[in-house]
Motif scaffolding. Structure first.
Motif, PDB file in Angstrom:
ATOM      1  N   ALA A 128       0.828  -1.207   0.000  1.00 27.15           N
ATOM      2  CA  ALA A 128       0.000   0.000   0.000  1.00 27.15           C
ATOM      3  C   ALA A 128       0.863   1.257   0.000  1.00 27.15           C
ATOM      4  CB  ALA A 128      -0.926  -0.012   1.211  1.00 27.15           C
ATOM      5  N   ARG A 129       1.999   1.180   0.650  1.00 27.08           N
ATOM      6  CA  ARG A 129       2.918   2.324   0.680  1.00 27.08           C
ATOM      7  C   ARG A 129       3.600   2.514  -0.674  1.00 27.08           C
ATOM      8  NH1 ARG A 129       8.051   2.897   4.899  1.00 27.08           N
ATOM      9  NH2 ARG A 129       9.315   4.302   3.624  1.00 27.08           N
ATOM     10  N   ARG A 130       3.914   1.422  -1.331  1.00 29.00           N
ATOM     11  CA  ARG A 130       4.675   1.487  -2.593  1.00 29.00           C
ATOM     12  C   ARG A 130       3.797   1.884  -3.775  1.00 29.00           C
ATOM     13  NH1 ARG A 130       5.875   2.211  -6.768  1.00 29.00           N
ATOM     14  NH2 ARG A 130       7.548   1.404  -8.098  1.00 29.00           N
ATOM     15  N   LEU A 171      -6.918  -8.111   7.260  1.00 25.74           N
ATOM     16  CA  LEU A 171      -8.179  -7.371   7.269  1.00 25.74           C
ATOM     17  C   LEU A 171      -8.015  -6.014   7.926  1.00 25.74           C
ATOM     18  CD1 LEU A 171     -10.569 -10.328   8.185  1.00 25.74           C
ATOM     19  CD2 LEU A 171     -10.395  -9.183   5.966  1.00 25.74           C
ATOM     20  N   ASP A 172      -7.262  -5.965   9.014  1.00 26.67           N
ATOM     21  CA  ASP A 172      -7.029  -4.690   9.689  1.00 26.67           C
ATOM     22  C   ASP A 172      -6.223  -3.748   8.806  1.00 26.67           C
ATOM     23  OD1 ASP A 172      -6.796  -2.867  12.119  1.00 26.67           O
ATOM     24  OD2 ASP A 172      -4.682  -3.330  11.743  1.00 26.67           O
ATOM     25  N   GLN A 173      -5.122  -4.226   8.262  1.00 32.13           N
ATOM     26  CA  GLN A 173      -4.253  -3.371   7.462  1.00 32.13           C
ATOM     27  C   GLN A 173      -4.939  -2.891   6.197  1.00 32.13           C
ATOM     28  OE1 GLN A 173      -0.795  -5.804   6.765  1.00 32.13           O
ATOM     29  NE2 GLN A 173       0.272  -5.065   8.582  1.00 32.13           N
ATOM     30  N   ALA A 176      -9.052   0.910   1.947  1.00 35.35           N
ATOM     31  CA  ALA A 176     -10.482   1.251   1.887  1.00 35.35           C
ATOM     32  C   ALA A 176     -11.144   0.539   0.707  1.00 35.35           C
ATOM     33  CB  ALA A 176     -10.656   2.769   1.803  1.00 35.35           C
ATOM     34  N   SER A 177     -11.673   1.273  -0.266  1.00 35.68           N
ATOM     35  CA  SER A 177     -12.426   0.663  -1.358  1.00 35.68           C
ATOM     36  C   SER A 177     -11.535  -0.095  -2.333  1.00 35.68           C
ATOM     37  CB  SER A 177     -13.211   1.738  -2.121  1.00 35.68           C
ATOM     38  OG  SER A 177     -12.330   2.674  -2.717  1.00 35.68           O
ATOM     39  N   GLU A 192      -2.040   3.228  -6.338  1.00 39.75           N
ATOM     40  CA  GLU A 192      -3.295   2.741  -6.897  1.00 39.75           C
ATOM     41  C   GLU A 192      -3.426   1.227  -6.768  1.00 39.75           C
ATOM     42  OE1 GLU A 192      -4.185   4.296 -10.767  1.00 39.75           O
ATOM     43  OE2 GLU A 192      -3.113   6.152 -10.345  1.00 39.75           O
ATOM     44  N   LEU A 193      -2.746   0.663  -5.789  1.00 39.82           N
ATOM     45  CA  LEU A 193      -2.844  -0.772  -5.535  1.00 39.82           C
ATOM     46  C   LEU A 193      -4.289  -1.185  -5.280  1.00 39.82           C
ATOM     47  CD1 LEU A 193      -1.544  -3.588  -4.616  1.00 39.82           C
ATOM     48  CD2 LEU A 193      -1.658  -2.619  -2.302  1.00 39.82           C
TER      49      LEU A 193
END
Length: 296
Positions: free
Chosen positions: A151-153, A212-214, A220-221, A156-157
């Motif tokens: 998600a950091r890298r 699920l938490d991360q 989000a969507s 638009e993942l």
């Protein structure tokens, strides 16, 4: 990382779409769907459609007992992106050295980590055909371990997480993830060569909770959860969930074909034959809390 390499891979952030989950959850059928939808999921795949560049670079024997530094994961993802999009001809010396280091680590483990160390030279020599496909990504179950760094890298993942009933997973013969990465979750197996059902279930609980938490928090969507058991029982809602999450509206014929791909596995419901005596009440309640019925 050198600026030129970073700039190169940053040009192609119309993705990726990444598929992960505990091994044996049903990730392959989603990879098949992505291919039919026109996604490039990698230049070098195994029979399960796992991306071997990911396996080589991120399923690293040297990372088994201690999670790597974030910068090391980011660097590996940079090489994976370059190799997938452009090929390694434009790799820096440092990137080439990272590949050879990963090859050397795998050589000490034979094929037990899912990639033949001799594959490294073939991967290095491969050249992706044509210009980069704007629809791209990969499937490799172990991707679930790196959701926060992914998600950091990639701005638009889209991450697709496949989850299957934990009690069926507990009686699966596929215990590679818990044997490889159990240390990351504070698990110490009684027999490192073969995880017990309760140990496999505990890994399933802890790893899925973390994902699920991360992913809900960071994506989000752009986080899509596919329940494999619902997928094969009633494919249309899950296929539509996937398509909606990817922002796609294929022709009706293709959508209908996607719905024919999931099939009931012979192992579905095997936990009912084995019973619940191997598990603690806390574990059973955790399975229920994650949305799965436990009703012998």
């Amino acid at each position: 990382m050198p600026d030129g390499s970073t700039a190169l891979s940053r040009q192609h952030q119309a993705g990726p779409v990444v598929v992960g989950g505990v091994g044996g959850s049903g990730t392959r059928v989603v990879a098949e769907m992505l291919q039919l939808l026109g996604f490039d999921i990698g230049c070098c795949l195994n029979r399960a459609l796992d991306n071997l560049w990911f396996t080589l670079l991120l399923k690293r024997p040297g990372w088994l007992h201690q999670p790597p530094a974030t910068d090391d994961i980011l660097e590996a993802l940079e090489v994976l992106t370059l190799a997938s999009r452009r090929g390694m001809e434009q790799a820096t010396e440092r990137q080439q050295a990272l590949v050879h280091q990963a090859m050397a680590e795998h050589a000490g483990h034979g094929t037990t980590m899912g990639v033949d160390p001799r594959e490294g030279e073939r991967l290095l020599a491969h050249r992706p055909p044509g210009p980069p496909n704007p629809r791209w990504g990969w499937k490799e179950p172990n991707s679930q371990l790196f959701v926060d760094v992914l998600a950091r890298r990639f701005d638009e993942l889209r991450y697709v997480h496949i989850i299957r009933h934990g009690l069926d997973m507990a009686f699966s013969g596929n215990d590679q993830q818990v044997r490889n990465w159990g240390h990351w979750f504070g698990l110490r197996l009684r027999d490192p060569a073969a995880a017990a059902p309760a140990e496999k279930l505990e890994y399933w609980i802890r790893s899925n909770r973390r994902v699920l938490d991360q992913a809900h928090r960071l994506l989000a969507s752009r986080f899509i959860v596919i329940d494999f058991d619902r997928l094969w029982r009633d494919p249309e809602p899950s296929v539509d969930l996937l398509l909606g999450g990817l922002g796609l509206s294929p022709e009706p014929e293709l959508r209908q074909h996607l719905c024919t791909l999931p099939q009931r596995p012979a192992s579905a419901g095997r936990w009912r034959e084995r019973g619940l005596s191997a598990f603690s009440q806390r574990q059973i309640e955790a399975v229920r809390a994650l949305g799965y019925p436990v009703d012998c």
